[in-house]
Design a protein around this motif. Structure first.
Motif, PDB file in Angstrom:
ATOM      1  N   VAL A   7       0.829  -1.201   0.000  1.00 14.97           N
ATOM      2  CA  VAL A   7       0.000   0.000   0.000  1.00 14.97           C
ATOM      3  C   VAL A   7       0.866   1.254   0.000  1.00 14.97           C
ATOM      4  O   VAL A   7       0.376   2.353   0.094  1.00 14.97           O
ATOM      5  N   GLU A   8       2.160   1.061  -0.081  1.00 24.41           N
ATOM      6  CA  GLU A   8       3.053   2.206  -0.158  1.00 24.41           C
ATOM      7  C   GLU A   8       2.849   2.830  -1.536  1.00 24.41           C
ATOM      8  O   GLU A   8       3.041   2.197  -2.555  1.00 24.41           O
ATOM      9  N   LEU A   9       2.429   4.079  -1.561  1.00 26.28           N
ATOM     10  CA  LEU A   9       2.073   4.670  -2.846  1.00 26.28           C
ATOM     11  C   LEU A   9       3.219   5.500  -3.400  1.00 26.28           C
ATOM     12  O   LEU A   9       4.027   6.023  -2.654  1.00 26.28           O
ATOM     13  N   PRO A  10       3.266   5.639  -4.718  1.00 22.43           N
ATOM     14  CA  PRO A  10       4.247   6.549  -5.282  1.00 22.43           C
ATOM     15  C   PRO A  10       4.013   7.939  -4.706  1.00 22.43           C
ATOM     16  O   PRO A  10       2.875   8.330  -4.460  1.00 22.43           O
ATOM     17  N   GLN A  11       5.095   8.676  -4.505  1.00 20.59           N
ATOM     18  CA  GLN A  11       4.952   9.977  -3.870  1.00 20.59           C
ATOM     19  C   GLN A  11       4.544  11.053  -4.868  1.00 20.59           C
ATOM     20  O   GLN A  11       4.275  12.158  -4.503  1.00 20.59           O
ATOM     21  N   GLY A  12       4.537  10.696  -6.139  1.00 27.18           N
ATOM     22  CA  GLY A  12       4.377  11.707  -7.181  1.00 27.18           C
ATOM     23  C   GLY A  12       3.048  12.431  -7.141  1.00 27.18           C
ATOM     24  O   GLY A  12       2.131  12.098  -6.400  1.00 27.18           O
ATOM     25  N   TYR A  13       3.033  13.400  -7.989  1.00 26.05           N
ATOM     26  CA  TYR A  13       1.949  14.345  -8.065  1.00 26.05           C
ATOM     27  C   TYR A  13       0.633  13.699  -8.471  1.00 26.05           C
ATOM     28  O   TYR A  13      -0.399  13.860  -7.852  1.00 26.05           O
ATOM     29  N   ILE A  14       0.719  12.905  -9.538  1.00 26.27           N
ATOM     30  CA  ILE A  14      -0.498  12.331 -10.095  1.00 26.27           C
ATOM     31  C   ILE A  14      -1.138  11.354  -9.095  1.00 26.27           C
ATOM     32  O   ILE A  14      -2.351  11.307  -8.946  1.00 26.27           O
ATOM     33  N   ALA A  15      -0.306  10.624  -8.383  1.00 31.77           N
ATOM     34  CA  ALA A  15      -0.835   9.679  -7.396  1.00 31.77           C
ATOM     35  C   ALA A  15      -1.564  10.422  -6.285  1.00 31.77           C
ATOM     36  O   ALA A  15      -2.598   9.972  -5.791  1.00 31.77           O
ATOM     37  N   ALA A  16      -1.033  11.575  -5.903  1.00 32.32           N
ATOM     38  CA  ALA A  16      -1.668  12.363  -4.844  1.00 32.32           C
ATOM     39  C   ALA A  16      -3.066  12.795  -5.284  1.00 32.32           C
ATOM     40  O   ALA A  16      -4.022  12.745  -4.503  1.00 32.32           O
ATOM     41  N   ALA A  17      -3.184  13.199  -6.535  1.00 34.04           N
ATOM     42  CA  ALA A  17      -4.485  13.634  -7.041  1.00 34.04           C
ATOM     43  C   ALA A  17      -5.462  12.454  -7.102  1.00 34.04           C
ATOM     44  O   ALA A  17      -6.647  12.586  -6.787  1.00 34.04           O
ATOM     45  N   GLN A  18      -4.950  11.301  -7.494  1.00 39.33           N
ATOM     46  CA  GLN A  18      -5.808  10.118  -7.557  1.00 39.33           C
ATOM     47  C   GLN A  18      -6.307   9.747  -6.157  1.00 39.33           C
ATOM     48  O   GLN A  18      -7.471   9.415  -5.958  1.00 39.33           O
ATOM     49  N   LYS A  19      -5.403   9.830  -5.207  1.00 42.00           N
ATOM     50  CA  LYS A  19      -5.744   9.532  -3.823  1.00 42.00           C
ATOM     51  C   LYS A  19      -6.845  10.477  -3.344  1.00 42.00           C
ATOM     52  O   LYS A  19      -7.798  10.083  -2.697  1.00 42.00           O
ATOM     53  N   GLU A  20      -6.652  11.734  -3.703  1.00 37.57           N
ATOM     54  CA  GLU A  20      -7.583  12.796  -3.310  1.00 37.57           C
ATOM     55  C   GLU A  20      -9.015  12.455  -3.764  1.00 37.57           C
ATOM     56  O   GLU A  20      -9.968  12.623  -3.021  1.00 37.57           O
ATOM     57  N   ILE A  21      -9.114  11.995  -5.012  1.00 41.38           N
ATOM     58  CA  ILE A  21     -10.440  11.681  -5.548  1.00 41.38           C
ATOM     59  C   ILE A  21     -11.106  10.583  -4.716  1.00 41.38           C
ATOM     60  O   ILE A  21     -12.284  10.669  -4.356  1.00 41.38           O
ATOM     61  N   LEU A  22     -10.329   9.557  -4.380  1.00 39.71           N
ATOM     62  CA  LEU A  22     -10.890   8.469  -3.591  1.00 39.71           C
ATOM     63  C   LEU A  22     -11.239   8.937  -2.175  1.00 39.71           C
ATOM     64  O   LEU A  22     -12.267   8.553  -1.620  1.00 39.71           O
ATOM     65  N   GLU A  23     -10.394   9.785  -1.618  1.00 40.18           N
ATOM     66  CA  GLU A  23     -10.665  10.312  -0.273  1.00 40.18           C
ATOM     67  C   GLU A  23     -12.020  11.018  -0.238  1.00 40.18           C
ATOM     68  O   GLU A  23     -12.800  10.855   0.689  1.00 40.18           O
ATOM     69  N   VAL A  24     -12.274  11.785  -1.282  1.00 41.27           N
ATOM     70  CA  VAL A  24     -13.541  12.516  -1.345  1.00 41.27           C
ATOM     71  C   VAL A  24     -14.714  11.555  -1.506  1.00 41.27           C
ATOM     72  O   VAL A  24     -15.690  11.608  -0.755  1.00 41.27           O
ATOM     73  N   LEU A  25     -14.597  10.638  -2.472  1.00 37.55           N
ATOM     74  CA  LEU A  25     -15.740   9.770  -2.766  1.00 37.55           C
ATOM     75  C   LEU A  25     -16.063   8.824  -1.611  1.00 37.55           C
ATOM     76  O   LEU A  25     -17.215   8.456  -1.410  1.00 37.55           O
ATOM     77  N   LEU A  26     -15.047   8.431  -0.858  1.00 41.37           N
ATOM     78  CA  LEU A  26     -15.304   7.548   0.279  1.00 41.37           C
ATOM     79  C   LEU A  26     -16.073   8.276   1.368  1.00 41.37           C
ATOM     80  O   LEU A  26     -16.840   7.681   2.115  1.00 41.37           O
ATOM     81  N   ASN A  27     -15.896   9.599   1.444  1.00 44.88           N
ATOM     82  CA  ASN A  27     -16.586  10.376   2.466  1.00 44.88           C
ATOM     83  C   ASN A  27     -17.892  10.982   1.970  1.00 44.88           C
ATOM     84  O   ASN A  27     -18.830  11.150   2.729  1.00 44.88           O
ATOM     85  N   GLU A  28     -17.927  11.323   0.699  1.00 45.57           N
ATOM     86  CA  GLU A  28     -19.064  12.045   0.145  1.00 45.57           C
ATOM     87  C   GLU A  28     -19.470  11.386  -1.180  1.00 45.57           C
ATOM     88  O   GLU A  28     -19.327  11.969  -2.248  1.00 45.57           O
ATOM     89  N   PRO A  29     -19.948  10.135  -1.103  1.00 44.66           N
ATOM     90  CA  PRO A  29     -20.230   9.397  -2.350  1.00 44.66           C
ATOM     91  C   PRO A  29     -21.219  10.139  -3.255  1.00 44.66           C
ATOM     92  O   PRO A  29     -21.189   9.960  -4.474  1.00 44.66           O
ATOM     93  N   GLY A  30     -22.050  10.975  -2.650  1.00 40.63           N
ATOM     94  CA  GLY A  30     -23.044  11.718  -3.423  1.00 40.63           C
ATOM     95  C   GLY A  30     -22.426  12.585  -4.507  1.00 40.63           C
ATOM     96  O   GLY A  30     -23.063  12.866  -5.526  1.00 40.63           O
ATOM     97  N   LEU A  31     -21.161  13.004  -4.316  1.00 38.96           N
ATOM     98  CA  LEU A  31     -20.529  13.899  -5.290  1.00 38.96           C
ATOM     99  C   LEU A  31     -20.229  13.201  -6.620  1.00 38.96           C
ATOM    100  O   LEU A  31     -19.982  13.848  -7.627  1.00 38.96           O
ATOM    101  N   TYR A  32     -20.246  11.902  -6.618  1.00 39.91           N
ATOM    102  CA  TYR A  32     -19.979  11.155  -7.846  1.00 39.91           C
ATOM    103  C   TYR A  32     -21.004  11.497  -8.920  1.00 39.91           C
ATOM    104  O   TYR A  32     -20.662  11.723 -10.079  1.00 39.91           O
ATOM    105  N   GLU A  33     -22.269  11.565  -8.489  1.00 37.88           N
ATOM    106  CA  GLU A  33     -23.381  11.807  -9.396  1.00 37.88           C
ATOM    107  C   GLU A  33     -23.133  13.039 -10.283  1.00 37.88           C
ATOM    108  O   GLU A  33     -23.303  12.986 -11.491  1.00 37.88           O
ATOM    109  N   THR A  34     -22.665  14.131  -9.673  1.00 40.49           N
ATOM    110  CA  THR A  34     -22.525  15.381 -10.413  1.00 40.49           C
ATOM    111  C   THR A  34     -21.303  15.401 -11.344  1.00 40.49           C
ATOM    112  O   THR A  34     -21.272  16.162 -12.303  1.00 40.49           O
ATOM    113  N   SER A  35     -20.290  14.579 -11.042  1.00 37.69           N
ATOM    114  CA  SER A  35     -19.087  14.609 -11.887  1.00 37.69           C
ATOM    115  C   SER A  35     -18.858  13.282 -12.604  1.00 37.69           C
ATOM    116  O   SER A  35     -17.742  12.940 -12.981  1.00 37.69           O
TER     117      SER A  35
END
Ligand SMILES: [Zn+2]
Length: 596
Positions: A455-483
């Motif tokens: 589960v050690e993730l690459p430190q790079g930029y793109i991975a951080a953004a990907q992580k961010e998306i999952l962090e949001v959807l896991l907490n606020e699944p409702g936001l998926y609908e709009t995007s």
């Protein structure tokens, strides 16, 4: 997804087993606010670091980062597969489960269809028969001579149920005569598909599990056959890299001393016990694997590997390093002097000397470092020293990348390294970071088509953004609908994140609102479960979901455009781009881009 059971069945089993009850069977829990806390069984915990949340039905350790639902806890704790945990918890809750239709269930490997109890019975039957052979006046004569020569006592022969396989398809004939099931003997790997004995002229060592069931055999040749040792093949009961010889006999002593001593050979283990070193187990002639360490970790806090000095290679030390980091268990290494194997050494030098050897074992990091120093003659030259350091840090970095390591452990390791190689911890940190980033990238790409184990993730930029998306959807699944149009699995290129995204998006397409436990019930791997809990938590702390989601989506889009124009060629460029983008994003939205 297991593919073996209906998703609804899995959910039902999850709901029927309260996580507080299940974890409470393994860890003593006490109430703290709305949560329960206890000592984490997955690291050496001295103050309660593991939190169990009854409302969310998840657990989480703040020290080592372990986390997940009730399934993941048992998978990790008991070393079970996802389907095995489902079966066990279904049984516990009295839920009848039936596997999915044949087509899907076909993934289940052939051997898993064998009834383990019948297989154990067949092994036990054979073990008894082999013992009769050994005590038979004529048949067993030369084998007994060999045993005497190796100084194995009659008590040990009895205790370890040592037996003898003879020639001329003796086992098959006897089984036929006594109406024993040849089919089961074939499934146990004792008889070939053509109805011949698999083990001939071999001393037979039955291998038992901790409950004392005979799960397989190791056979040592008595007539100088090419393979000195052969083992039972993999069956539903037996998997060489997950079994330790002597664990049943050694486990109490291992628990009371906190230490498990690992040798390679059957006779090494038997001799240790014969002389009173009762915390010794043996890998079945192989190097220590993660599976061995995981098994041992249930009983031991520390592992001491005893190598024959011949085989004590850098190879074995590297692997031990990796296991030590990945499994968070202390590993020390001791070498038997003068090219003896542990059995000979025990006989020649006695119990005290062996115990002394174990007590003075070297920390695996130090061991590796000593070996490197020897090979580079680094005492003599500065370049030698430099090369030794380079190689040492690279090995550790590789191990760090392979073993899912929490920040806290990383800190401890850097301190340890700093003492060993007398280099400033800042410098080591920087070197390690440089190497692990590179290492992780290679690892990530290598893992594209494999089971993700880190589960050690690459430190790079793109991975951080990907992580961010999952962090949001896991907490606020409702936001998926709009995007919906923008959020697709194509956004992800880190294997473990792809794995999570595929499941998450599939579920969100089925229904707009899902809970963390529902997601966890669909994820089979412990590592992915662990990461999901981590992401949900870090996301919850950051809040600000809509802005973060937009920011991350925009970031990935921008990145890809730049990549197309090949402005970005290296990690360095990527980091520069990241800095620039964060600055700009900060100007647009002061609080939205804390990509960590
Ligand atoms: Zn922990």
């Amino acid at each position: 997804m297991s593919g073996l059971f209906e998703n609804s069945t899995v959910s039902r089993v999850q709901q029927a087993n309260d996580i507080v009850d299940i974890i409470g069977e393994h860890v003593s829990l006490s109430k703290k606010g709305r949560e329960m806390v206890g000592l984490c069984p997955f690291h050496d915990d001295h103050r309660p670091s593991m939190y169990v949340n009854p409302a969310k039905q998840i657990y989480k350790c703040f020290a080592c980062g372990a986390g997940g639902d009730v399934f993941k806890f048992l998978q990790l704790r008991e070393n079970l597969t996802f389907p095995q945990v489902i079966e066990r918890l279904a049984e516990r809750a009295g839920i009848k489960i039936k596997p999915l239709k044949q087509a899907k269930a076909r993934q289940k490997r052939e051997f898993e269809k064998v009834d383990p109890n019948r297989l154990a019975k067949a092994n036990t039957w054979a073990a008894k028969y082999f013992q009769q052979n050994l005590s038979d006046k004529q048949k067993g004569k030369s084998a007994r001579d060999y045993i005497n020569e190796r100084k194995i006592s009659p008590e040990s022969v009895k205790k370890w149920q040592i037996g003898l396989a003879v020639s001329n398809d003796d086992l098959v004939k006897t089984a036929n005569a006594r109406k024993a099931s040849i089919d089961m003997l074939i499934k146990a790997g004792l008889v070939t598909a053509q109805n011949h004995d698999k083990f001939t002229n071999r001393l037979m060592f039955p291998i038992t599990d901790v409950t004392g069931r005979a799960i397989g055999f190791g056979g040592r040749t008595l007539d100088g056959a090419d393979a000195k040792y052969i083992n039972s093949p993999t069956t539903v009961l037996f998997e060489k890299s997950n079994c330790l010889y002597g664990l049943e006999q050694a486990r109490h002593q291992i628990v009371s001393t906190g230490q498990g001593v690992v040798v390679e050979g059957y006779t090494d283990c038997i001799m240790a016990h014969q002389l009173g070193c009762a915390n010794v187990v043996a890998t079945l002639g192989t190097s220590l694997t993660s599976g061995h360490a995981r098994l041992l970790k249930r009983y031991a806090k520390k592992i001491v590997l005893v190598f024959d000095s011949d085989t004590a290679g850098i190879e074995a030390a590297n692997r031990a390093l990796e296991i030590c980091l990945a499994q968070r268990i202390d590993i020390k290494v001791a070498c038997v002097p003068e090219g003896k194997d542990p059995c000979d050494f025990l006989l020649a030098a006695g119990k005290e000397k062996f115990e002394h050897l174990v007590e003075n074992a070297t920390d695996v990091f130090q061991f590796k470092w000593n070996r490197l120093n020897e090979s580079f003659n680094s005492d003599d030259t500065l370049t030698g020293k430099r090369r030794a350091i380079e190689e040492f840090l690279q090995t550790v970095a590789t191990a760090v990348s392979a073993g899912n390591l929490a920040a806290i452990d990383r800190g401890l390791i850097v301190n340890r390294l700093s003492k060993i190689i007398a280099l400033d911890s800042k410098q080591i940190n920087a070197e390690l970071a440089r190497r692990t980033t590179r290492g992780q990238r290679t690892l990530a790409y290598n893992l594209q088509n494999q089971k993700v184990t880190s589960v050690e993730l690459p430190q790079g930029y793109i991975a951080a953004a990907q992580k961010e998306i999952l962090e949001v959807l896991l907490n606020e699944p409702g936001l998926y609908e709009t995007s919906k149009q923008k959020i697709t699995t194509d956004l992800f290129d880190v294997p473990i994140l792809i794995q999570i995204a595929v499941i998450l998006l599939e579920m969100l397409n089925e229904k707009p609102s899902i809970s963390l436990t529902e997601i966890l019930a669909r994820v089979e791997s412990v590592e992915a479960g662990n990461l999901i809990v981590q992401l949900a938590e870090s996301g919850e702390k950051k809040g600000n979901f809509q802005t973060r989601l937009n920011g991350a989506l925009e970031a990935i889009q921008q990145y890809r455009q730049h990549k197309k124009k090949s402005d970005i060629k290296s990690i360095k460029d990527e980091n520069k781009f990241l800095e620039r983008f964060i600055e700009n994003a900060g100007r647009r939205n002061p609080r939205n881009m804390g990509m960590t």
